[in-house]
Scaffold this motif. Structure first.
Motif, PDB file in Angstrom:
ATOM      1  N   ALA A  78       4.641  29.611 -14.745  1.00  0.00           N
ATOM      2  CA  ALA A  78       3.852  30.597 -13.991  1.00  0.00           C
ATOM      3  C   ALA A  78       2.537  30.885 -14.719  1.00  0.00           C
ATOM      4  O   ALA A  78       1.475  30.934 -14.099  1.00  0.00           O
ATOM      5  CB  ALA A  78       4.664  31.876 -13.802  1.00  0.00           C
ATOM      6  N   VAL A  79       2.607  31.034 -16.024  1.00  0.00           N
ATOM      7  CA  VAL A  79       1.414  31.349 -16.809  1.00  0.00           C
ATOM      8  C   VAL A  79       0.418  30.191 -16.744  1.00  0.00           C
ATOM      9  O   VAL A  79      -0.782  30.401 -16.566  1.00  0.00           O
ATOM     10  CB  VAL A  79       1.790  31.684 -18.275  1.00  0.00           C
ATOM     11  CG1 VAL A  79       0.558  31.670 -19.183  1.00  0.00           C
ATOM     12  CG2 VAL A  79       2.483  33.041 -18.340  1.00  0.00           C
ATOM     13  N   ARG A  80       0.902  28.987 -16.856  1.00  0.00           N
ATOM     14  CA  ARG A  80       0.004  27.827 -16.818  1.00  0.00           C
ATOM     15  C   ARG A  80      -0.731  27.774 -15.470  1.00  0.00           C
ATOM     16  O   ARG A  80      -1.935  27.576 -15.403  1.00  0.00           O
ATOM     17  CB  ARG A  80       0.799  26.538 -17.050  1.00  0.00           C
ATOM     18  CG  ARG A  80      -0.034  25.479 -17.751  1.00  0.00           C
ATOM     19  CD  ARG A  80       0.780  24.252 -18.122  1.00  0.00           C
ATOM     20  NE  ARG A  80       2.078  24.555 -18.707  1.00  0.00           N
ATOM     21  CZ  ARG A  80       3.249  24.077 -18.262  1.00  0.00           C
ATOM     22  NH1 ARG A  80       3.299  23.277 -17.221  1.00  0.00           N
ATOM     23  NH2 ARG A  80       4.387  24.392 -18.873  1.00  0.00           N
ATOM     24  N   GLN A  81       0.031  27.977 -14.387  1.00  0.00           N
ATOM     25  CA  GLN A  81      -0.600  27.947 -13.063  1.00  0.00           C
ATOM     26  C   GLN A  81      -1.593  29.097 -12.903  1.00  0.00           C
ATOM     27  O   GLN A  81      -2.672  28.929 -12.348  1.00  0.00           O
ATOM     28  CB  GLN A  81       0.459  28.042 -11.973  1.00  0.00           C
ATOM     29  CG  GLN A  81       1.256  26.765 -11.827  1.00  0.00           C
ATOM     30  CD  GLN A  81       2.070  26.781 -10.535  1.00  0.00           C
ATOM     31  OE1 GLN A  81       1.707  27.434  -9.563  1.00  0.00           O
ATOM     32  NE2 GLN A  81       3.171  26.056 -10.520  1.00  0.00           N
ATOM     33  N   ALA A  82      -1.217  30.266 -13.404  1.00  0.00           N
ATOM     34  CA  ALA A  82      -2.085  31.453 -13.267  1.00  0.00           C
ATOM     35  C   ALA A  82      -3.382  31.236 -14.044  1.00  0.00           C
ATOM     36  O   ALA A  82      -4.461  31.616 -13.581  1.00  0.00           O
ATOM     37  CB  ALA A  82      -1.360  32.696 -13.758  1.00  0.00           C
ATOM     38  N   GLU A  83      -3.290  30.613 -15.197  1.00  0.00           N
ATOM     39  CA  GLU A  83      -4.507  30.343 -15.975  1.00  0.00           C
ATOM     40  C   GLU A  83      -5.426  29.408 -15.207  1.00  0.00           C
ATOM     41  O   GLU A  83      -6.643  29.588 -15.179  1.00  0.00           O
ATOM     42  CB  GLU A  83      -4.147  29.773 -17.352  1.00  0.00           C
ATOM     43  CG  GLU A  83      -3.764  30.908 -18.306  1.00  0.00           C
ATOM     44  CD  GLU A  83      -3.132  30.440 -19.607  1.00  0.00           C
ATOM     45  OE1 GLU A  83      -2.771  29.248 -19.707  1.00  0.00           O
ATOM     46  OE2 GLU A  83      -2.990  31.296 -20.505  1.00  0.00           O
ATOM     47  N   GLY A  84      -4.829  28.424 -14.543  1.00  0.00           N
ATOM     48  CA  GLY A  84      -5.614  27.510 -13.702  1.00  0.00           C
ATOM     49  C   GLY A  84      -6.336  28.267 -12.598  1.00  0.00           C
ATOM     50  O   GLY A  84      -7.513  28.033 -12.319  1.00  0.00           O
ATOM     51  N   TRP A  85      -5.635  29.230 -12.010  1.00  0.00           N
ATOM     52  CA  TRP A  85      -6.253  29.991 -10.909  1.00  0.00           C
ATOM     53  C   TRP A  85      -7.317  30.955 -11.407  1.00  0.00           C
ATOM     54  O   TRP A  85      -8.349  31.132 -10.767  1.00  0.00           O
ATOM     55  CB  TRP A  85      -5.188  30.697 -10.071  1.00  0.00           C
ATOM     56  CG  TRP A  85      -4.724  29.777  -8.987  1.00  0.00           C
ATOM     57  CD1 TRP A  85      -3.568  29.050  -8.971  1.00  0.00           C
ATOM     58  CD2 TRP A  85      -5.459  29.419  -7.814  1.00  0.00           C
ATOM     59  NE1 TRP A  85      -3.532  28.260  -7.853  1.00  0.00           N
ATOM     60  CE2 TRP A  85      -4.680  28.469  -7.121  1.00  0.00           C
ATOM     61  CE3 TRP A  85      -6.685  29.786  -7.286  1.00  0.00           C
ATOM     62  CZ2 TRP A  85      -5.087  27.899  -5.922  1.00  0.00           C
ATOM     63  CZ3 TRP A  85      -7.102  29.222  -6.085  1.00  0.00           C
ATOM     64  CH2 TRP A  85      -6.312  28.290  -5.424  1.00  0.00           C
ATOM     65  N   LEU A  86      -7.091  31.549 -12.560  1.00  0.00           N
ATOM     66  CA  LEU A  86      -8.121  32.438 -13.126  1.00  0.00           C
ATOM     67  C   LEU A  86      -9.396  31.639 -13.405  1.00  0.00           C
ATOM     68  O   LEU A  86     -10.506  32.105 -13.162  1.00  0.00           O
ATOM     69  CB  LEU A  86      -7.612  33.113 -14.407  1.00  0.00           C
ATOM     70  CG  LEU A  86      -6.611  34.255 -14.182  1.00  0.00           C
ATOM     71  CD1 LEU A  86      -6.076  34.778 -15.516  1.00  0.00           C
ATOM     72  CD2 LEU A  86      -7.248  35.414 -13.407  1.00  0.00           C
ATOM     73  N   LEU A  87      -9.216  30.418 -13.858  1.00  0.00           N
ATOM     74  CA  LEU A  87     -10.360  29.543 -14.097  1.00  0.00           C
ATOM     75  C   LEU A  87     -11.084  29.261 -12.782  1.00  0.00           C
ATOM     76  O   LEU A  87     -12.303  29.378 -12.673  1.00  0.00           O
ATOM     77  CB  LEU A  87      -9.845  28.230 -14.722  1.00  0.00           C
ATOM     78  CG  LEU A  87     -10.843  27.135 -15.007  1.00  0.00           C
ATOM     79  CD1 LEU A  87     -11.723  27.564 -16.175  1.00  0.00           C
ATOM     80  CD2 LEU A  87     -10.120  25.836 -15.368  1.00  0.00           C
ATOM     81  N   ARG A  88     -10.315  28.928 -11.756  1.00  0.00           N
ATOM     82  CA  ARG A  88     -10.904  28.599 -10.453  1.00  0.00           C
ATOM     83  C   ARG A  88     -11.674  29.763  -9.828  1.00  0.00           C
ATOM     84  O   ARG A  88     -12.634  29.546  -9.117  1.00  0.00           O
ATOM     85  CB  ARG A  88      -9.789  28.157  -9.490  1.00  0.00           C
ATOM     86  CG  ARG A  88      -9.932  26.709  -9.083  1.00  0.00           C
ATOM     87  CD  ARG A  88      -8.686  26.208  -8.413  1.00  0.00           C
ATOM     88  NE  ARG A  88      -7.722  25.809  -9.416  1.00  0.00           N
ATOM     89  CZ  ARG A  88      -6.467  25.468  -9.160  1.00  0.00           C
ATOM     90  NH1 ARG A  88      -6.011  25.508  -7.922  1.00  0.00           N
ATOM     91  NH2 ARG A  88      -5.666  25.090 -10.119  1.00  0.00           N
ATOM     92  N   VAL A  89     -11.209  30.985 -10.076  1.00  0.00           N
ATOM     93  CA  VAL A  89     -11.937  32.129  -9.501  1.00  0.00           C
ATOM     94  C   VAL A  89     -12.957  32.707 -10.488  1.00  0.00           C
ATOM     95  O   VAL A  89     -13.470  33.811 -10.293  1.00  0.00           O
ATOM     96  CB  VAL A  89     -10.988  33.246  -8.993  1.00  0.00           C
ATOM     97  CG1 VAL A  89     -10.085  32.734  -7.892  1.00  0.00           C
ATOM     98  CG2 VAL A  89     -10.165  33.838 -10.130  1.00  0.00           C
ATOM     99  N   GLY A  90     -13.247  31.961 -11.548  1.00  0.00           N
ATOM    100  CA  GLY A  90     -14.326  32.360 -12.461  1.00  0.00           C
ATOM    101  C   GLY A  90     -13.941  33.434 -13.457  1.00  0.00           C
ATOM    102  O   GLY A  90     -14.796  34.207 -13.889  1.00  0.00           O
TER     103      GLY A  90
END
Ligand SMILES: Nc1ncnc2c1ncn2[C@@H]1O[C@H](COP(=O)(O)OP(=O)(O)OP(=O)(O)O)[C@@H](O)[C@H]1O
Ligand SMILES: [Mg+2]
Length: 268
Positions: free
Chosen positions: A115-127
């Motif tokens: 979950a954390v790995r995916q969330a980090e990816g999404w935080l990156l995507r939304v800047g």
């Protein structure tokens, strides 16, 4: 054979019955059909029933009459194919940005590291790289909206329901967020129902704009295909002749309803 619509609200009526108050029919006989991958905005004056209609699509509210189908199947209970971005702030203040984004995956039972790995990816995507450790009160309004967007999109919903998500932001942040939303959406086209009272926002984002009448008994009174080219820059597209033409046409329908809505609120 044509694919089933992602979302089909047909002949929806919503009557609120509250104790000690008269029955109130917010929506009467409204039909709204959204194709897979289509971006549809619903515009209408304040209080006309936009959030109510979205709550029906999310399965949070059962209509008094009419049917709701999701990819051809009648909806029973919550719409599990949809993600909801609320009109008001919905982040949990006691969780960090990262932990707000992981919530949905945790409910699904995913291991914390995944979950954390995916969330980090999404935080990156939304800047928001590097902001995961911050709590909501340590973020700006625009950043909080980005977290909320990541929180919704991480679950990869087939239908994204958005209720005036950017209306509290200043105009520059708002246009940045709108462009980011379009970029995220075009990478992986999902169906979107975007609620707004802002006609310019609706036109610049959408494939189709639906105008609701002023309530009570609100219903769609106009539907307009938005044939503006993509990719779009929401600030620049507003200056094009075709945008102005569409705006002028749709505003003709909307103007009366906005005035009616305003009068009704004054007299409430
Ligand atoms: N649970 C409820 N009980 C009674 N009336 C309700 C309820 N929810 C909404 N309403 C009424 O239904 C109407 C539509 O409300 P809704 O929140 O859908 O409007 P809206 O178009 O989203 O408004 P806004 O643009 O201000 O967000 C309003 O008159 C509201 O007062
Ligand atoms: Mg609303």
């Amino acid at each position: 054979m044509q694919a089933a619509p992602a979302l089909a609200l047909e002949h929806i009526t919503v009557t609120f019955v509250s104790e000690g108050a008269a029955r109130f029919t917010a929506i009467r006989d409204a039909t709204l059909v959204v194709r897979p991958g289509e971006f549809v905005s619903v515009v209408g004056p304040t209080g006309c029933g936009k959030s109510t209609l979205l709550n029906i699509a999310a399965g949070l509210l059962t209509p008094s009459a009419g049917s709701v189908r999701v990819f051809g199947e009648p909806l029973a209970g919550l719409n599990r194919n949809s993600g909801y971005l609320f009109q008001t702030e919905a982040l949990l203040p006691w969780r960090t940005a990262l932990d707000n984004v992981t919530i949905g995956l945790e409910f699904r039972g995913l291991a914390r590291e995944v979950a954390v790995r995916q969330a980090e990816g999404w935080l990156l995507r939304v800047g928001l790289r590097g902001h995961g450790h911050r709590y909501p009160h340590q973020l700006s309004g625009g950043m909080r909206k980005r977290v909320a967007l990541a929180q919704t999109l991480i679950l990869d919903p087939q239908i994204i329901l958005m209720d005036e998500p950017f209306s509290a932001l200043d105009i520059q942040t708002r246009q940045l967020m709108e462009n980011e939303l379009l970029e995220l959406w075009s990478a992986n086209r999902k169906s979107v129902v975007f609620i707004t009272h802002d006609l310019e926002e609706a036109i610049s984002l959408s494939d189709r704009v639906v105008v609701l009448s002023a309530g009570p008994e609100a219903r769609p009174i106009g539907e307009y295909e938005i044939d503006l080219p993509r990719p779009r820059d929401v600030a620049e597209i507003r200056l094009t002749p075709r945008f102005i033409e569409l705006h002028t046409k749709i505003w003709q329908t909307m103007k009366q309803e906005v005035l009616k809505g305003y009068e009704q609120q004054k007299n409430q």
